[in-house]
Design a protein around this motif. Structure first.
Motif, PDB file in Angstrom:
ATOM      1  N   GLY A  99       0.900  -1.387  -0.263  1.00 42.90           N
ATOM      2  CA  GLY A  99      -0.079  -0.105  -0.136  1.00 42.90           C
ATOM      3  C   GLY A  99       1.076   1.277   0.081  1.00 42.90           C
ATOM      4  N   SER A 100       0.321   2.480  -0.308  1.00 38.35           N
ATOM      5  CA  SER A 100       1.333   3.370  -0.446  1.00 38.35           C
ATOM      6  C   SER A 100       1.418   4.024   0.967  1.00 38.35           C
ATOM      7  N   GLN A 101       0.718   3.503   2.124  1.00 38.27           N
ATOM      8  CA  GLN A 101       0.940   4.143   3.400  1.00 38.27           C
ATOM      9  C   GLN A 101       2.245   3.627   3.792  1.00 38.27           C
ATOM     10  N   GLN A 102       2.533   2.302   3.329  1.00 43.03           N
ATOM     11  CA  GLN A 102       4.040   1.891   3.644  1.00 43.03           C
ATOM     12  C   GLN A 102       4.944   2.828   2.984  1.00 43.03           C
ATOM     13  N   LEU A 150      -5.575  -5.708  -1.768  1.00 43.65           N
ATOM     14  CA  LEU A 150      -4.466  -6.328  -2.557  1.00 43.65           C
ATOM     15  C   LEU A 150      -3.117  -5.826  -1.922  1.00 43.65           C
ATOM     16  N   ARG A 151      -3.343  -4.676  -1.353  1.00 45.44           N
ATOM     17  CA  ARG A 151      -2.175  -3.987  -0.503  1.00 45.44           C
ATOM     18  C   ARG A 151      -1.032  -3.895  -1.540  1.00 45.44           C
ATOM     19  N   VAL A 152      -1.097  -3.174  -2.595  1.00 50.63           N
ATOM     20  CA  VAL A 152      -0.220  -2.926  -3.636  1.00 50.63           C
ATOM     21  C   VAL A 152      -0.201  -1.473  -3.927  1.00 50.63           C
ATOM     22  N   SER A 182      -4.725  17.801   6.689  1.00 48.84           N
ATOM     23  CA  SER A 182      -3.922  16.850   6.127  1.00 48.84           C
ATOM     24  C   SER A 182      -4.371  15.605   6.330  1.00 48.84           C
ATOM     25  N   TYR A 183      -3.581  14.485   5.362  1.00 45.36           N
ATOM     26  CA  TYR A 183      -3.905  13.184   5.551  1.00 45.36           C
ATOM     27  C   TYR A 183      -3.777  12.632   6.927  1.00 45.36           C
ATOM     28  N   LEU A 184      -4.603  12.042   7.649  1.00 40.91           N
ATOM     29  CA  LEU A 184      -4.225  11.778   9.187  1.00 40.91           C
ATOM     30  C   LEU A 184      -3.374  10.826   9.311  1.00 40.91           C
ATOM     31  N   GLY A 237       2.236   6.352  -4.665  1.00 40.43           N
ATOM     32  CA  GLY A 237       0.945   6.069  -5.252  1.00 40.43           C
ATOM     33  C   GLY A 237       0.302   4.515  -5.161  1.00 40.43           C
ATOM     34  N   THR A 238      -0.868   4.354  -5.474  1.00 46.47           N
ATOM     35  CA  THR A 238      -1.359   3.171  -4.977  1.00 46.47           C
ATOM     36  C   THR A 238      -2.384   2.467  -6.123  1.00 46.47           C
ATOM     37  N   LEU A 239      -2.583   1.301  -5.940  1.00 47.41           N
ATOM     38  CA  LEU A 239      -3.618   0.748  -6.775  1.00 47.41           C
ATOM     39  C   LEU A 239      -4.780   0.398  -5.863  1.00 47.41           C
ATOM     40  N   SER A 240      -4.956   0.833  -4.633  1.00 48.97           N
ATOM     41  CA  SER A 240      -5.896   0.799  -3.723  1.00 48.97           C
ATOM     42  C   SER A 240      -7.434   1.166  -4.047  1.00 48.97           C
ATOM     43  N   LYS A 241      -7.222   2.397  -4.822  1.00 50.05           N
ATOM     44  CA  LYS A 241      -8.353   3.200  -5.220  1.00 50.05           C
ATOM     45  C   LYS A 241      -8.914   2.806  -6.486  1.00 50.05           C
ATOM     46  N   THR A 242      -8.083   2.059  -7.379  1.00 53.68           N
ATOM     47  CA  THR A 242      -8.565   1.884  -8.775  1.00 53.68           C
ATOM     48  C   THR A 242      -8.730   0.581  -8.977  1.00 53.68           C
ATOM     49  N   GLN A 259      -7.287  16.125  -2.554  1.00 57.57           N
ATOM     50  CA  GLN A 259      -6.624  16.066  -1.131  1.00 57.57           C
ATOM     51  C   GLN A 259      -7.438  15.357  -0.062  1.00 57.57           C
ATOM     52  N   ASN A 260      -7.217  14.407   0.469  1.00 55.99           N
ATOM     53  CA  ASN A 260      -7.787  14.001   1.872  1.00 55.99           C
ATOM     54  C   ASN A 260      -7.190  14.572   2.991  1.00 55.99           C
ATOM     55  N   PRO A 261      -8.005  15.467   3.749  1.00 56.35           N
ATOM     56  CA  PRO A 261      -9.461  15.319   3.781  1.00 56.35           C
ATOM     57  C   PRO A 261     -10.491  16.235   2.906  1.00 56.35           C
ATOM     58  N   GLU A 303       5.288  13.539  -2.099  1.00 60.22           N
ATOM     59  CA  GLU A 303       3.934  13.862  -2.743  1.00 60.22           C
ATOM     60  C   GLU A 303       3.267  12.557  -2.644  1.00 60.22           C
ATOM     61  N   ASP A 304       1.963  12.832  -2.250  1.00 58.87           N
ATOM     62  CA  ASP A 304       1.083  11.728  -1.919  1.00 58.87           C
ATOM     63  C   ASP A 304      -0.004  11.843  -2.901  1.00 58.87           C
ATOM     64  N   ASP A 305      -0.057  10.830  -3.926  1.00 57.78           N
ATOM     65  CA  ASP A 305      -0.967  11.005  -5.140  1.00 57.78           C
ATOM     66  C   ASP A 305      -1.907   9.700  -5.322  1.00 57.78           C
ATOM     67  N   ALA A 306      -2.640   9.606  -3.863  1.00 62.21           N
ATOM     68  CA  ALA A 306      -3.279   8.164  -3.890  1.00 62.21           C
ATOM     69  C   ALA A 306      -4.571   8.272  -4.740  1.00 62.21           C
ATOM     70  N   TYR A 307      -5.129   9.719  -4.954  1.00 60.41           N
ATOM     71  CA  TYR A 307      -6.459   9.742  -5.616  1.00 60.41           C
ATOM     72  C   TYR A 307      -6.009   9.981  -7.086  1.00 60.41           C
ATOM     73  N   HIS A 308      -4.924  10.140  -7.663  1.00 65.06           N
ATOM     74  CA  HIS A 308      -4.703  10.646  -9.051  1.00 65.06           C
ATOM     75  C   HIS A 308      -5.560  10.227  -9.947  1.00 65.06           C
TER      76      HIS A 308
HETATM   77  C1  LIG Z   1      -4.005  10.402   0.941  1.00 67.11           C
HETATM   78  C2  LIG Z   1      -3.937   9.026   1.137  1.00 67.11           C
HETATM   79  N1  LIG Z   1      -2.705   8.499   0.990  1.00 67.11           N
HETATM   80  C3  LIG Z   1      -2.314   7.382   1.217  1.00 67.11           C
HETATM   81  C4  LIG Z   1      -3.404   6.388   1.607  1.00 67.11           C
HETATM   82  C5  LIG Z   1      -2.954   4.847   1.843  1.00 67.11           C
HETATM   83  O1  LIG Z   1      -3.611   4.065   0.892  1.00 67.11           O
HETATM   84  P1  LIG Z   1      -3.215   2.472   0.673  1.00 67.11           P
HETATM   85  O2  LIG Z   1      -2.016   2.258   1.759  1.00 67.11           O
HETATM   86  O3  LIG Z   1      -4.075   1.672   0.576  1.00 67.11           O
HETATM   87  O4  LIG Z   1      -2.410   2.709  -0.544  1.00 67.11           O
HETATM   88  C6  LIG Z   1      -4.788   6.554   1.834  1.00 67.11           C
HETATM   89  C7  LIG Z   1      -5.770   5.904   2.184  1.00 67.11           C
HETATM   90  O5  LIG Z   1      -6.890   6.026   2.391  1.00 67.11           O
HETATM   91  C8  LIG Z   1      -4.779   8.125   1.362  1.00 67.11           C
HETATM   92  O6  LIG Z   1      -6.352   8.655   1.842  1.00 67.11           O
END
Ligand SMILES: Cc1ncc(COP(=O)(O)O)c(C=O)c1O
Length: 384
Positions: free
Chosen positions: A91-94, A232-234, A116-118, A222-227, A164-166, A192-197
Motif C-alpha cells: 500500500g502507499s501507506q508503507q 490487495l495492498r499494492v 492533511s491526511y491523518l 501512489g497506489t492501486l488501492s483506489k483503482t 486532497q484527503n480530507p 508527494e502523496d498522489d493516492a487519488y490521482h
Molecule cells: C491520501 C492517502 N494516502 C495514502 C493512503 C494509503 O492507501 P493505501 O495504503 O491503501 O495505498 C490513503 C488511504 O486512504 C490516502 O487517503
C-alpha cells in the motif's frame, strides 16, 4: 510511542460498525465496484502459469515486470521513471512510512497542509516531527505562506496535490511549480502523496509536483488501492535510483517484500487492459454520488455553511461558521442515524473545530440525500 494514538476515524468506524447509520465517515472505496470475478480469474491464472514463484519469497524492490509497468505509467505523469526508480510497497501507506523514516530525524520539521491526511500525520508523529503548517484555499496549499515556513529550516515537505484527503481540494498548476521550485531551492526532501490521482471526474490532469523541479530527495507515492482494491495492498513509490536502493533495504527490515502473489495479480490485471475501464467505472459512480451530495448541500445549506467542490477523489469538506463545534454536532447526528468525521483531528497545526469531512462514495444516492437532510437539520438547530 508517546505520540502514537488510535485514529479518530478508525475508532468512529469501530463504534458505528453494525449500527444502522448512513455513513459519510469512512475513507473506504465502494466494495460493490471491486472486480471480484476478475481477481478470481487472475488468481487462478497466476497459480496455473507461475504458481511456484507466486508463492515464493521475492525481491524487496518488487516484482520486476510490475516495477517496469508502474515506471511506464509514471512517465505518463511526467516523472522520469525507469524500473530502478520504483519500489513496490504494501500500500502507499508503507511508502509514506518508509520515506519519512528515511528522510526525517527526530525533532525535525515537516511542512504540510493544515488539514492533511491523518495517517501520514500519524507516521510523522511516530518519528517525532515538528510541524510548519500551511493553510488551504480553493487552489490548494497557499504557497504564499511557504517562505516563512521554509525559513524555519524544516527537513521535509509533504503535499497531496490531487483531491486532497480530507478536503477534496486540488493544487493549481502555478502553485505546483512554485512549490516544487521552493522545495528544491531550500534543499529539503519532498514527499508527494498522489493516492487519488486516477479518480479525476473532470478537467485535465496536472503535472506531478515531483516532476516539476530537480530534487534528489523527492519521493512520489501512489497506489492501486483506489483503482483496483485496497485489500490487495499494492502501492509504490518513485524516487532516485540510489534512494530506492536505500528504501528497499529499509523495506526489507520491515516486511522483506510485498506479496509475490498479489503483485502478479495486479500486474496481469493491468496487462489485460482492465485498469482503464475499471477506473472509468469508479469515476462514473463516484462522480454521480458527488453530484448528488453537492446538490443536496446546495438545496439544504446554501448561505449557512461553506463546502468544497472536488473535481475527483472521495471527499467533500464542510466549514461551519467560526465558533461552532462539529465534535458536539456528531453526537446529535449519530442519534439521528448519520456519521461524519469532525475536522479537528485532521489538523496537525490545531484548529478546524468548525469543520467536518464527508465521504461521498460509501452511501447510495438515495441515502446521501436522506443523510444530508438529517445533517442539515442538525446544523440548523445548532446554529439557531
Ligand atoms: C491520501 C492517502 N494516502 C495514502 C493512503 C494509503 O492507501 P493505501 O495504503 O491503501 O495505498 C490513503 C488511504 O486512504 C490516502 O487517503
Amino acid at each position: 510511542m508517546a505520540r502514537v494514538t488510535a485514529s479518530a476515524i478508525m475508532e468512529l468506524i469501530k463504534t458505528t460498525a453494525g449500527g444502522n447509520y448512513i455513513s459519510f465517515a469512512s475513507g473506504l472505496p465502494d466494495p460493490a465496484l471491486f472486480p471480484v470475478d476478475r481477481v478470481r480469474e487472475l488468481a487462478d491464472a497466476v497459480l496455473t502459469e507461475d504458481g511456484r514463484a507466486a508463492l515464493q519469497y521475492g525481491p524487496a524492490e518488487g516484482y520486476p515486470p510490475l516495477r517496469a509497468l508502474i515506471a511506464e505509467t509514471l512517465r505518463g505523469r511526467g516523472l522520469a521513471a525507469g524500473p530502478e526508480n520504483i519500489l513496490i510497497t504494501n500500500g502507499s501507506q508503507q511508502a509514506l512510512d518508509l520515506a519519512v523514516r528515511a528522510l526525517l530525524n527526530p525533532g525535525e520539521g515537516v511542512v504540510l497542509e493544515n488539514p492533511s491526511y491523518l495517517a501520514a500525520v500519524q507516521a510523522f508523529d511516530s518519528y517525532e516531527a515538528r510541524y510548519h503548517v500551511l493553510p488551504l484555499d480553493d487552489g490548494g496549499m497557499v504557497t504564499e505562506a511557504l517562505p516563512a515556513a521554509l525559513a524555519e529550516r524544516p527537513a521535509l515537505a509533504y503535499t497531496l496535490p490531487n483531491f486532497q484527503n480530507p478536503t477534496g481540494l486540488t493544487l493549481t498548476g502555478e502553485r505546483r511549480a512554485e512549490l516544487a521550485e521552493a522545495i528544491a531551492g531550500a534543499g529539503i526532501a519532498l514527499l508527494e502523496d498522489d493516492a487519488y490521482h486516477d479518480l479525476r471526474f473532470e478537467g485535465d490532469s496536472l503535472p506531478s509536483v515531483c516532476a516539476l523541479a530537480e530534487n534528489p530527495r523527492a519521493v512520489y507515492c501512489g497506489t492501486l488501492s483506489k483503482t483496483i482494491a485496497p485489500g490487495l495492498r499494492v502501492g509504490y513509490l518513485c524516487a532516485e535510483a540510489s534512494l530506492v536502493v536505500r528504501l528497499g533495504q529499509l523495506k526489507q527490515i520491515t516486511d522483506l517484500h510485498t506479496g509475490s502473489f498479489t503483485q502478479r495479480i495486479v500486474y496481469r490485471y493491468c496487462e489485460r487492459g482492465w485498469l482503464e475501464p475499471g477506473i472509468r467505472a469508479f469515476c462514473e459512480s463516484y462522480r454521480r454520488r458527488r453530484d448528488v451530495l453537492l446538490e443536496a448541500l446546495a438545496a439544504e445549506l446554501t448561505g449557512i455553511v461553506r463546502w468544497t467542490r472536488p473535481a475527483g477523489g472521495m471527499f467533500v469538506w464542510v466549514t461551519l461558521p467560526e465558533g461552532h463545534h462539529t465534535g458536539a454536532l456528531l453526537e446529535q447526528a449519530m442519534r439521528r442515524g448519520i456519521v461524519f468525521v469532525p475536522g479537528a483531528s485532521f489538523h496537525p497545526g490545531g484548529g478546524g473545530e468548525n469543520t467536518l469531512r464527508l465521504n461521498f462514495v460509501s452511501a447510495t444516492e438515495e441515502k446521501i440525500r436522506e443523510g444530508i437532510g438529517i445533517l442539515s437539520g442538525v446544523i440548523r438547530e445548532s446554529l439557531a
